[in-house]
Design a protein around this motif. Structure first.
Motif, PDB file in Angstrom:
ATOM      1  N   THR A  78     -49.872  -6.654 -12.953  1.00 14.39           N
ATOM      2  CA  THR A  78     -50.309  -6.353 -11.452  1.00 14.39           C
ATOM      3  C   THR A  78     -50.270  -5.041 -11.190  1.00 14.39           C
ATOM      4  N   LYS A  79     -50.769  -4.605 -10.236  1.00  9.82           N
ATOM      5  CA  LYS A  79     -50.743  -3.513  -9.724  1.00  9.82           C
ATOM      6  C   LYS A  79     -49.382  -2.458  -9.821  1.00  9.82           C
ATOM      7  N   THR A  80     -48.686  -3.220  -9.449  1.00 11.82           N
ATOM      8  CA  THR A  80     -47.189  -2.616  -9.461  1.00 11.82           C
ATOM      9  C   THR A  80     -46.918  -2.336 -10.966  1.00 11.82           C
ATOM     10  N   SER A  81     -46.808  -3.579 -11.554  1.00 11.61           N
ATOM     11  CA  SER A  81     -46.176  -3.340 -13.082  1.00 11.61           C
ATOM     12  C   SER A  81     -47.033  -2.406 -13.983  1.00 11.61           C
ATOM     13  N   PHE A  82     -48.459  -2.401 -13.472  1.00 10.12           N
ATOM     14  CA  PHE A  82     -49.165  -1.387 -14.325  1.00 10.12           C
ATOM     15  C   PHE A  82     -48.850  -0.063 -14.158  1.00 10.12           C
ATOM     16  N   VAL A  83     -48.946   0.330 -12.941  1.00  6.89           N
ATOM     17  CA  VAL A  83     -48.353   1.523 -12.354  1.00  6.89           C
ATOM     18  C   VAL A  83     -47.175   1.974 -12.916  1.00  6.89           C
ATOM     19  N   ASP A  84     -46.157   1.255 -12.725  1.00  5.83           N
ATOM     20  CA  ASP A  84     -44.862   1.543 -13.264  1.00  5.83           C
ATOM     21  C   ASP A  84     -44.650   1.633 -14.568  1.00  5.83           C
ATOM     22  N   GLY A  85     -45.548   0.936 -15.423  1.00  3.76           N
ATOM     23  CA  GLY A  85     -45.523   1.250 -16.884  1.00  3.76           C
ATOM     24  C   GLY A  85     -46.236   2.654 -17.188  1.00  3.76           C
ATOM     25  N   LEU A  86     -47.032   3.092 -16.525  1.00  6.94           N
ATOM     26  CA  LEU A  86     -47.888   4.496 -16.726  1.00  6.94           C
ATOM     27  C   LEU A  86     -47.004   5.576 -16.329  1.00  6.94           C
ATOM     28  N   VAL A  87     -46.181   5.344 -15.043  1.00  2.00           N
ATOM     29  CA  VAL A  87     -45.373   6.649 -14.683  1.00  2.00           C
ATOM     30  C   VAL A  87     -43.914   6.689 -15.210  1.00  2.00           C
ATOM     31  N   SER A  88     -43.700   5.610 -16.122  1.00  2.00           N
ATOM     32  CA  SER A  88     -42.255   5.655 -16.690  1.00  2.00           C
ATOM     33  C   SER A  88     -42.171   6.827 -17.623  1.00  2.00           C
ATOM     34  N   ASP A  89     -40.729   7.101 -17.338  1.00  2.00           N
ATOM     35  CA  ASP A  89     -40.287   8.245 -18.286  1.00  2.00           C
ATOM     36  C   ASP A  89     -40.471   8.033 -19.783  1.00  2.00           C
ATOM     37  N   LYS A  90     -40.315   6.807 -20.342  1.00  2.00           N
ATOM     38  CA  LYS A  90     -40.497   6.383 -21.558  1.00  2.00           C
ATOM     39  C   LYS A  90     -41.851   6.662 -21.956  1.00  2.00           C
ATOM     40  N   LEU A  91     -42.880   6.773 -21.456  1.00  2.00           N
ATOM     41  CA  LEU A  91     -44.314   6.952 -21.773  1.00  2.00           C
ATOM     42  C   LEU A  91     -44.866   8.249 -21.600  1.00  2.00           C
ATOM     43  N   VAL A  92     -45.195   8.961 -22.808  1.00  2.00           N
ATOM     44  CA  VAL A  92     -46.024  10.305 -22.623  1.00  2.00           C
ATOM     45  C   VAL A  92     -47.461  10.061 -23.196  1.00  2.00           C
ATOM     46  N   LEU A  93     -48.359  10.505 -22.724  1.00  2.00           N
ATOM     47  CA  LEU A  93     -49.576  10.276 -23.065  1.00  2.00           C
ATOM     48  C   LEU A  93     -50.067  11.524 -23.420  1.00  2.00           C
ATOM     49  N   ASP A  94     -50.736  11.915 -24.531  1.00  2.00           N
ATOM     50  CA  ASP A  94     -51.503  12.922 -24.659  1.00  2.00           C
ATOM     51  C   ASP A  94     -53.013  12.837 -24.110  1.00  2.00           C
ATOM     52  N   PRO A  95     -53.493  14.162 -23.798  1.00  2.00           N
ATOM     53  CA  PRO A  95     -54.980  13.817 -23.346  1.00  2.00           C
ATOM     54  C   PRO A  95     -55.805  13.067 -24.169  1.00  2.00           C
ATOM     55  N   TYR A  96     -56.696  12.602 -23.657  1.00  2.00           N
ATOM     56  CA  TYR A  96     -57.420  11.557 -24.345  1.00  2.00           C
ATOM     57  C   TYR A  96     -59.021  11.793 -23.783  1.00  2.00           C
ATOM     58  N   THR A  97     -59.948  11.525 -24.468  1.00  2.00           N
ATOM     59  CA  THR A  97     -61.180  11.372 -24.144  1.00  2.00           C
ATOM     60  C   THR A  97     -61.917   9.966 -24.411  1.00  2.00           C
ATOM     61  N   VAL A  98     -63.025   9.641 -23.559  1.00  2.00           N
ATOM     62  CA  VAL A  98     -63.732   8.397 -23.530  1.00  2.00           C
ATOM     63  C   VAL A  98     -65.119   8.789 -24.131  1.00  2.00           C
ATOM     64  N   GLU A  99     -65.373   7.790 -25.178  1.00  2.00           N
ATOM     65  CA  GLU A  99     -66.778   7.787 -25.842  1.00  2.00           C
ATOM     66  C   GLU A  99     -67.377   6.683 -25.450  1.00  2.00           C
ATOM     67  N   ASP A 100     -68.588   6.385 -25.777  1.00  2.00           N
ATOM     68  CA  ASP A 100     -69.507   5.417 -25.562  1.00  2.00           C
ATOM     69  C   ASP A 100     -69.418   4.894 -23.965  1.00  2.00           C
ATOM     70  N   PHE A 101     -69.259   5.893 -23.112  1.00  2.00           N
ATOM     71  CA  PHE A 101     -69.358   5.510 -21.638  1.00  2.00           C
ATOM     72  C   PHE A 101     -70.472   4.867 -21.129  1.00  2.00           C
ATOM     73  N   GLU A 102     -70.244   3.807 -20.647  1.00  4.20           N
ATOM     74  CA  GLU A 102     -71.411   3.350 -19.954  1.00  4.20           C
ATOM     75  C   GLU A 102     -71.207   2.621 -18.386  1.00  4.20           C
ATOM     76  N   VAL A 103     -71.998   2.738 -17.514  1.00  2.00           N
ATOM     77  CA  VAL A 103     -71.925   2.054 -16.300  1.00  2.00           C
ATOM     78  C   VAL A 103     -72.837   1.145 -15.956  1.00  2.00           C
ATOM     79  N   ARG A 104     -72.676  -0.145 -15.657  1.00  2.00           N
ATOM     80  CA  ARG A 104     -73.532  -1.123 -15.308  1.00  2.00           C
ATOM     81  C   ARG A 104     -73.226  -1.647 -13.932  1.00  2.00           C
ATOM     82  N   LEU A 105     -74.492  -1.565 -13.155  1.00  2.00           N
ATOM     83  CA  LEU A 105     -74.293  -1.701 -11.758  1.00  2.00           C
ATOM     84  C   LEU A 105     -74.917  -3.205 -11.244  1.00  2.00           C
TER      85      LEU A 105
END
Length: 157
Positions: A78-105
């Motif tokens: 859910t929104k809450t569990s997703f965000v809680d996981g991302l901001v957890s002190d246990k998780l440290v993410l290195d900067p990353y890049t996105v490849e093959d980016f596409e938008v379909r409208l």
């Protein structure tokens, strides 16, 4: 009589030929699409940066209240569990890049997809994750918000 008929035929052919010429004026629909794609790219990039910074307010402001994520193992967040996981002190993410980016409208729905290799540490242990994703944005009350994310793992070589 034949001369009059040929004259009308040539006039008709000339009109049809002129109508079939390409139009080089900018199409307002194409300009609007380009602006929407640019806005969605900006939102997506800002969201990625907010995730790296662990900026809860910025992450949540880009999401609908009924947000769902399906992760690479098929689990639903859910929104809450997703965000809680991302901001957890246990998780440290290195900067990353996105490849093959596409938008379909599709009117008030946009599918943003790409591929990324994410690295970092979880609970002090390093990890690597290579995946494709699709983010589904919807436009409500004039604002684009992310309503769903699905991730598909790409096996590591």
């Amino acid at each position: 009589m034949m001369k009059k008929y040929l004259g009308q035929l040539w006039a008709l052919l000339a009109i049809v030929s002129l109508c079939s010429l390409p139009v080089y004026a900018a199409d307002p629909v194409d300009q609007n699409r380009a602006a929407v794609v640019a806005e969605l790219k900006r939102l997506s990039d800002a969201w990625d940066q907010a995730i790296i910074r662990k900026d809860r307010a910025a992450i949540e402001s880009n999401m609908t209240e009924d947000f769902r994520q399906i992760d690479g193992s098929g689990n639903i967040e859910t929104k809450t569990s997703f965000v809680d996981g991302l901001v957890s002190d246990k998780l440290v993410l290195d900067p990353y890049t996105v490849e093959d980016f596409e938008v379909r409208l599709y009117d008030n729905v946009a599918l943003l997809s790409g591929r990324t290799q994410m690295t970092g540490r979880y609970d002090g242990k390093p990890f690597k994750s290579h995946y494709r994703y699709i983010d589904i944005y919807i436009k409500r009350n004039g604002k684009w918000k992310i309503v769903s994310v699905q991730i598909s793992k790409i096996p590591q070589p």
